[in-house]
Design an enzyme around this catalytic site. Structure first.
Site, PDB file in Angstrom:
ATOM      1  N   LYS A  43       0.810  -1.207   0.000  1.00 40.59           N
ATOM      2  CA  LYS A  43       0.000   0.000   0.000  1.00 40.59           C
ATOM      3  C   LYS A  43       0.852   1.269   0.000  1.00 40.59           C
ATOM      4  O   LYS A  43       0.380   2.340  -0.390  1.00 40.59           O
ATOM      5  CB  LYS A  43      -0.878   0.041   1.279  1.00 40.59           C
ATOM      6  CG  LYS A  43      -1.877  -1.031   1.451  1.00 40.59           C
ATOM      7  CD  LYS A  43      -2.636  -0.762   2.768  1.00 40.59           C
ATOM      8  CE  LYS A  43      -3.388  -1.963   3.230  1.00 40.59           C
ATOM      9  NZ  LYS A  43      -3.971  -1.744   4.594  1.00 40.59           N
ATOM     10  N   GLY A  44       2.065   1.156   0.493  1.00 36.59           N
ATOM     11  CA  GLY A  44       2.843   2.351   0.828  1.00 36.59           C
ATOM     12  C   GLY A  44       3.023   3.349  -0.300  1.00 36.59           C
ATOM     13  O   GLY A  44       3.141   4.544  -0.050  1.00 36.59           O
ATOM     14  N   GLU A  99       8.203   2.482  -5.768  1.00 40.66           N
ATOM     15  CA  GLU A  99       8.198   2.017  -4.368  1.00 40.66           C
ATOM     16  C   GLU A  99       8.329   3.234  -3.452  1.00 40.66           C
ATOM     17  O   GLU A  99       9.026   4.193  -3.788  1.00 40.66           O
ATOM     18  CB  GLU A  99       9.376   1.038  -4.183  1.00 40.66           C
ATOM     19  CG  GLU A  99       9.614   0.525  -2.787  1.00 40.66           C
ATOM     20  CD  GLU A  99       8.502  -0.346  -2.243  1.00 40.66           C
ATOM     21  OE1 GLU A  99       7.383   0.165  -2.089  1.00 40.66           O
ATOM     22  OE2 GLU A  99       8.761  -1.523  -1.923  1.00 40.66           O
ATOM     23  N   ASP A 100       7.646   3.195  -2.323  1.00 38.11           N
ATOM     24  CA  ASP A 100       7.759   4.328  -1.394  1.00 38.11           C
ATOM     25  C   ASP A 100       9.093   4.314  -0.660  1.00 38.11           C
ATOM     26  O   ASP A 100       9.768   5.325  -0.553  1.00 38.11           O
ATOM     27  CB  ASP A 100       6.585   4.332  -0.400  1.00 38.11           C
ATOM     28  CG  ASP A 100       6.408   3.009   0.310  1.00 38.11           C
ATOM     29  OD1 ASP A 100       6.412   1.963  -0.367  1.00 38.11           O
ATOM     30  OD2 ASP A 100       6.282   2.987   1.547  1.00 38.11           O
ATOM     31  N   ASP A 103      14.046  -0.433   2.303  1.00 43.01           N
ATOM     32  CA  ASP A 103      14.656  -0.575   3.622  1.00 43.01           C
ATOM     33  C   ASP A 103      15.612  -1.776   3.544  1.00 43.01           C
ATOM     34  O   ASP A 103      16.741  -1.639   3.077  1.00 43.01           O
ATOM     35  CB  ASP A 103      13.516  -0.767   4.628  1.00 43.01           C
ATOM     36  CG  ASP A 103      13.947  -0.642   6.075  1.00 43.01           C
ATOM     37  OD1 ASP A 103      14.943  -1.267   6.449  1.00 43.01           O
ATOM     38  OD2 ASP A 103      13.289   0.070   6.851  1.00 43.01           O
ATOM     39  N   LYS A 131      16.789   3.896   2.307  1.00 42.08           N
ATOM     40  CA  LYS A 131      17.431   3.820   3.620  1.00 42.08           C
ATOM     41  C   LYS A 131      18.591   2.822   3.518  1.00 42.08           C
ATOM     42  O   LYS A 131      18.466   1.665   3.921  1.00 42.08           O
ATOM     43  CB  LYS A 131      16.384   3.352   4.641  1.00 42.08           C
ATOM     44  CG  LYS A 131      16.624   3.835   6.054  1.00 42.08           C
ATOM     45  CD  LYS A 131      15.721   3.128   7.021  1.00 42.08           C
ATOM     46  CE  LYS A 131      14.385   3.783   7.214  1.00 42.08           C
ATOM     47  NZ  LYS A 131      13.575   3.085   8.254  1.00 42.08           N
ATOM     48  N   PHE A 152      12.342   5.500  11.886  1.00 44.85           N
ATOM     49  CA  PHE A 152      11.079   4.868  11.515  1.00 44.85           C
ATOM     50  C   PHE A 152      10.167   5.932  10.911  1.00 44.85           C
ATOM     51  O   PHE A 152       9.726   6.856  11.597  1.00 44.85           O
ATOM     52  CB  PHE A 152      10.405   4.207  12.716  1.00 44.85           C
ATOM     53  CG  PHE A 152       9.298   3.290  12.294  1.00 44.85           C
ATOM     54  CD1 PHE A 152       9.541   1.941  12.083  1.00 44.85           C
ATOM     55  CD2 PHE A 152       8.012   3.785  12.055  1.00 44.85           C
ATOM     56  CE1 PHE A 152       8.521   1.097  11.650  1.00 44.85           C
ATOM     57  CE2 PHE A 152       6.993   2.947  11.618  1.00 44.85           C
ATOM     58  CZ  PHE A 152       7.257   1.603  11.421  1.00 44.85           C
ATOM     59  N   ASP A 159       3.152   3.721   6.926  1.00 40.13           N
ATOM     60  CA  ASP A 159       2.364   3.521   8.139  1.00 40.13           C
ATOM     61  C   ASP A 159       3.186   3.025   9.316  1.00 40.13           C
ATOM     62  O   ASP A 159       4.281   2.496   9.170  1.00 40.13           O
ATOM     63  CB  ASP A 159       1.258   2.506   7.885  1.00 40.13           C
ATOM     64  CG  ASP A 159       1.797   1.068   7.820  1.00 40.13           C
ATOM     65  OD1 ASP A 159       2.763   0.834   7.064  1.00 40.13           O
ATOM     66  OD2 ASP A 159       1.277   0.199   8.531  1.00 40.13           O
ATOM     67  N   ARG A 165      -0.761   6.879   7.439  1.00 38.66           N
ATOM     68  CA  ARG A 165      -0.534   6.919   5.990  1.00 38.66           C
ATOM     69  C   ARG A 165      -1.021   8.233   5.386  1.00 38.66           C
ATOM     70  O   ARG A 165      -0.531   8.671   4.350  1.00 38.66           O
ATOM     71  CB  ARG A 165      -1.259   5.767   5.292  1.00 38.66           C
ATOM     72  CG  ARG A 165      -0.700   4.380   5.571  1.00 38.66           C
ATOM     73  CD  ARG A 165      -1.317   3.380   4.607  1.00 38.66           C
ATOM     74  NE  ARG A 165      -1.189   1.998   5.051  1.00 38.66           N
ATOM     75  CZ  ARG A 165      -0.130   1.222   4.810  1.00 38.66           C
ATOM     76  NH1 ARG A 165       0.895   1.696   4.154  1.00 38.66           N
ATOM     77  NH2 ARG A 165      -0.111  -0.017   5.237  1.00 38.66           N
TER      78      ARG A 165
END
Ligand code: PRP
Length: 178
Positions: A43-44, A99-100, A103, A131, A152, A159, A165
């Site tokens: 969802k990001g 992609e948001d 990581d 990141k 974070f 989220d 979000r």
């Protein structure tokens, strides 16, 4: 589950908008004549994707895959679940994955591996937030918005336990309830 302390702003909506426009310029230079298939990872990425494609003034198609690795946890479980796959044919298409955040890289690697099996003409990645300190597996990222510190992050699609979000800025949480 109780909420953590209030999110602090890391990147404002104005900084995000400027970065999205910069990325769109780079993508336009490379894709304007290729009619790419732009695939958002839900969802990001929903908010980033919506803003990015509105800056792309050339023919393209869109689809979405939905994978999940974090569940309610703070760190990636490493087990990627496909919640919703892609229906659009990928063979011989120029694919741009949106992609948001990258990581560990596990989600993106999983998506790229499954798309490559469908034999696209090319496949590249645009991520808003990278990141690198958290990377567990190498993944190619062709267009990067922000290289972020190891915090974070929430907001602008990201989220914590499905909350935040909708924040228009990208924020970070100092303390996360475990
Ligand atoms: C988040 C984020 C990325 C992924 C990045 O998704 O949107 O897709 O984690 O982490 P990784 O590089 O360590 O794999 P999540 O699995 O939390 O699902 P969501 O997009 O529905 O929030």
């Amino acid at each position: 589950m109780s909420r953590p302390t209030a999110p602090a702003v890391l990147y404002t909506r104005d900084q995000i908008q400027a970065t999205v426009r910069r990325l769109a310029g780079e993508i336009t230079a490379d894709y304007a004549t290729k009619k790419p298939l732009v695939i958002g990872i839900l969802k990001g990425s929903f908010m980033f994707m919506a803003d990015l494609v509105r800056e792309l003034d050339f023919p393209l198609e869109m689809d979405f895959v939905r994978v999940s690795s974090y569940g309610q946890a703070r760190r990636s479980s490493g087990k990627i679940t496909v919640v919703q796959g892609i229906r659009t044919p990928v063979k011989d298409r120029h694919v741009l994955v949106v992609e948001d955040i990258v990581d560990s890289g596990l989600s993106l690697r999983f998506v790229l591996d499954s798309l490559r099996r469908k034999k696209p003409a090319s496949i590249e990645v645009c991520c808003l937030l990278d990141k690198p300190a958290r990377r567990a597996v190498p993944v190619p990222v062709n267009y990067t918005g922000f290289e972020t510190p190891d915090k974070f992050l929430v907001g602008y699609g990201l989220d914590w336990a499905e909350q935040y979000r909708n924040l228009p800025d990208i924020c970070y949480l100092e303390e996360i309830p475990r």
